[in-house]
Design a protein around this motif. Structure first.
Motif, PDB file in Angstrom:
ATOM      1  N   THR A 140      23.085 -26.868   3.023  1.00  0.00           N
ATOM      2  CA  THR A 140      23.416 -25.732   3.885  1.00  0.00           C
ATOM      3  C   THR A 140      22.755 -24.433   3.470  1.00  0.00           C
ATOM      4  O   THR A 140      22.750 -23.478   4.243  1.00  0.00           O
ATOM      5  N   THR A 141      22.200 -24.374   2.266  1.00  0.00           N
ATOM      6  CA  THR A 141      21.623 -23.124   1.796  1.00  0.00           C
ATOM      7  C   THR A 141      20.232 -23.338   1.218  1.00  0.00           C
ATOM      8  O   THR A 141      19.810 -24.463   0.960  1.00  0.00           O
ATOM      9  N   LEU A 142      19.559 -22.206   0.970  1.00  0.00           N
ATOM     10  CA  LEU A 142      18.222 -22.233   0.408  1.00  0.00           C
ATOM     11  C   LEU A 142      18.236 -22.687  -1.048  1.00  0.00           C
ATOM     12  O   LEU A 142      17.310 -23.336  -1.522  1.00  0.00           O
ATOM     13  N   SER A 143      19.313 -22.358  -1.751  1.00  0.00           N
ATOM     14  CA  SER A 143      19.365 -22.611  -3.189  1.00  0.00           C
ATOM     15  C   SER A 143      19.972 -23.960  -3.558  1.00  0.00           C
ATOM     16  O   SER A 143      20.007 -24.325  -4.731  1.00  0.00           O
ATOM     17  N   ALA A 144      20.471 -24.692  -2.574  1.00  0.00           N
ATOM     18  CA  ALA A 144      21.095 -25.981  -2.876  1.00  0.00           C
ATOM     19  C   ALA A 144      20.707 -26.995  -1.813  1.00  0.00           C
ATOM     20  O   ALA A 144      20.516 -26.656  -0.649  1.00  0.00           O
ATOM     21  N   GLY A 145      20.588 -28.249  -2.219  1.00  0.00           N
ATOM     22  CA  GLY A 145      20.261 -29.283  -1.248  1.00  0.00           C
ATOM     23  C   GLY A 145      19.371 -30.353  -1.845  1.00  0.00           C
ATOM     24  O   GLY A 145      19.134 -30.398  -3.055  1.00  0.00           O
ATOM     25  N   HIS A 146      18.862 -31.200  -0.960  1.00  0.00           N
ATOM     26  CA  HIS A 146      18.071 -32.347  -1.395  1.00  0.00           C
ATOM     27  C   HIS A 146      17.060 -32.660  -0.300  1.00  0.00           C
ATOM     28  O   HIS A 146      17.311 -32.444   0.887  1.00  0.00           O
ATOM     29  N   TYR A 147      15.895 -33.133  -0.722  1.00  0.00           N
ATOM     30  CA  TYR A 147      14.852 -33.483   0.232  1.00  0.00           C
ATOM     31  C   TYR A 147      14.679 -35.000   0.288  1.00  0.00           C
ATOM     32  O   TYR A 147      14.687 -35.674  -0.743  1.00  0.00           O
ATOM     33  N   VAL A 148      14.531 -35.509   1.506  1.00  0.00           N
ATOM     34  CA  VAL A 148      14.250 -36.923   1.716  1.00  0.00           C
ATOM     35  C   VAL A 148      13.085 -37.026   2.696  1.00  0.00           C
ATOM     36  O   VAL A 148      12.828 -36.111   3.473  1.00  0.00           O
ATOM     37  N   ALA A 149      12.373 -38.141   2.631  1.00  0.00           N
ATOM     38  CA  ALA A 149      11.228 -38.342   3.513  1.00  0.00           C
ATOM     39  C   ALA A 149      11.403 -39.613   4.322  1.00  0.00           C
ATOM     40  O   ALA A 149      11.957 -40.604   3.833  1.00  0.00           O
ATOM     41  N   ALA A 150      10.941 -39.584   5.541  1.00  0.00           N
ATOM     42  CA  ALA A 150      10.861 -40.772   6.386  1.00  0.00           C
ATOM     43  C   ALA A 150       9.385 -41.000   6.692  1.00  0.00           C
ATOM     44  O   ALA A 150       8.696 -40.074   7.134  1.00  0.00           O
ATOM     45  N   VAL A 151       8.902 -42.209   6.440  1.00  0.00           N
ATOM     46  CA  VAL A 151       7.475 -42.493   6.544  1.00  0.00           C
ATOM     47  C   VAL A 151       7.255 -43.740   7.386  1.00  0.00           C
ATOM     48  O   VAL A 151       7.943 -44.752   7.206  1.00  0.00           O
ATOM     49  N   ARG A 152       6.298 -43.656   8.296  1.00  0.00           N
ATOM     50  CA  ARG A 152       5.943 -44.833   9.089  1.00  0.00           C
ATOM     51  C   ARG A 152       4.877 -45.627   8.341  1.00  0.00           C
ATOM     52  O   ARG A 152       3.802 -45.107   8.033  1.00  0.00           O
ATOM     53  N   SER A 153       5.190 -46.867   8.029  1.00  0.00           N
ATOM     54  CA  SER A 153       4.256 -47.707   7.295  1.00  0.00           C
ATOM     55  C   SER A 153       3.041 -48.034   8.153  1.00  0.00           C
ATOM     56  O   SER A 153       3.177 -48.436   9.314  1.00  0.00           O
ATOM     57  N   ARG A 154       1.859 -47.921   7.580  1.00  0.00           N
ATOM     58  CA  ARG A 154       0.644 -48.282   8.295  1.00  0.00           C
ATOM     59  C   ARG A 154       0.363 -49.769   8.165  1.00  0.00           C
ATOM     60  O   ARG A 154      -0.590 -50.283   8.755  1.00  0.00           O
ATOM     61  N   ARG A 155       1.212 -50.475   7.403  1.00  0.00           N
ATOM     62  CA  ARG A 155       1.054 -51.916   7.248  1.00  0.00           C
ATOM     63  C   ARG A 155       1.825 -52.666   8.325  1.00  0.00           C
ATOM     64  O   ARG A 155       1.283 -53.565   8.973  1.00  0.00           O
ATOM     65  N   ASP A 156       3.107 -52.324   8.505  1.00  0.00           N
ATOM     66  CA  ASP A 156       3.910 -53.052   9.496  1.00  0.00           C
ATOM     67  C   ASP A 156       4.412 -52.173  10.635  1.00  0.00           C
ATOM     68  O   ASP A 156       5.084 -52.654  11.542  1.00  0.00           O
ATOM     69  N   GLY A 157       4.100 -50.854  10.607  1.00  0.00           N
ATOM     70  CA  GLY A 157       4.490 -49.963  11.689  1.00  0.00           C
ATOM     71  C   GLY A 157       5.944 -49.535  11.669  1.00  0.00           C
ATOM     72  O   GLY A 157       6.371 -48.772  12.530  1.00  0.00           O
ATOM     73  N   ARG A 158       6.724 -50.017  10.700  1.00  0.00           N
ATOM     74  CA  ARG A 158       8.138 -49.664  10.619  1.00  0.00           C
ATOM     75  C   ARG A 158       8.331 -48.356   9.846  1.00  0.00           C
ATOM     76  O   ARG A 158       7.466 -47.927   9.079  1.00  0.00           O
ATOM     77  N   TRP A 159       9.516 -47.750  10.062  1.00  0.00           N
ATOM     78  CA  TRP A 159       9.842 -46.510   9.384  1.00  0.00           C
ATOM     79  C   TRP A 159      10.723 -46.800   8.170  1.00  0.00           C
ATOM     80  O   TRP A 159      11.641 -47.612   8.224  1.00  0.00           O
ATOM     81  N   TYR A 160      10.432 -46.077   7.070  1.00  0.00           N
ATOM     82  CA  TYR A 160      11.190 -46.248   5.834  1.00  0.00           C
ATOM     83  C   TYR A 160      11.644 -44.881   5.321  1.00  0.00           C
ATOM     84  O   TYR A 160      10.931 -43.880   5.469  1.00  0.00           O
TER      85      TYR A 160
END
Length: 206
Positions: A140-160
């Motif tokens: 909720t704030t600039l000073s606290a939190g966590h980052y996550v990534a969602a990536v589309r695989s170029r091998r099978d086209g699925r999202w991880y």
């Protein structure tokens, strides 16, 4: 008369989620933050011509004084941003963090949680792109939190989902080609978008 052009090469296209006025007006900020917006609308707003009234030019003031004429402030129009070219990977940063006036009249850092519809297929004057990865911020704030990534695989086209050392298929429904996504994880807002240029049929993907 002549005019100058500033040419800037940036590694990303950076898009504010709030208007400049909203950062100074709490009610307007609340209204804008609660109003969903599309990525294309943000791009259009960044490229919209800006009208500046009461422009005060030192050079014009000096020339007027030399000629014995009263200085009159003018109105000018300029482009806020022009996208002249893009690379094979297009990085778009949504300004989730901003400074805004609080009730006491002080500028305070804040997270902008405005919902943005991000297309899986994006067309610009410089080419067509396909969404390939999204970094989202949880918190909720600039000073606290966590980052996550969602990536589309170029091998099978699925999202991880990539969450620290854990990589697993997305828990939410995968983005559909031609559609738009507003989030890829519950409670997380998209922050940085990665688009890959679409290749012509039969051309090797770089």
């Amino acid at each position: 008369g002549r005019f100058g052009v500033d040419r800037v090469t940036d590694t990303a296209l950076r898009l504010p989620l709030l208007s400049p006025e909203a950062q100074l007006e709490p009610r307007l900020r609340e209204r804008e933050e609660q109003t969903p917006v599309t990525l294309q609308q943000l791009i259009d707003a960044a490229r919209k011509p800006e009208v500046i009234e009461g422009y005060d030019c030192d050079a014009c003031r000096k020339k007027g004084a030399e000629r014995g004429k009263a200085h009159v402030r003018s109105t000018i129009t300029q482009h806020a941003g022009v996208i002249s070219s893009t690379g094979d990977v297009l990085v778009i940063v949504l300004y989730r963090f901003a400074h805004a006036l609080d009730a006491a009249g002080d500028l305070k850092p804040m997270k902008v949680k405005r919902q943005v519809a991000c297309p899986t297929e994006l067309s610009l004057g410089s080419g067509g792109y396909r969404l390939s990865a999204v970094i989202s911020h949880v918190g909720t704030t600039l000073s606290a939190g966590h980052y996550v990534a969602a990536v589309r695989s170029r091998r099978d086209g699925r999202w991880y989902e990539c969450n620290d050392e854990q990589v697993r298929p997305l828990a939410v429904e995968e983005p559909r080609s031609g559609g738009a996504v507003t989030c890829l994880r519950s409670g997380a807002e998209p922050y940085i978008l990665f688009y890959h240029r679409r290749r012509a049929p039969g051309k090797a993907q770089g």
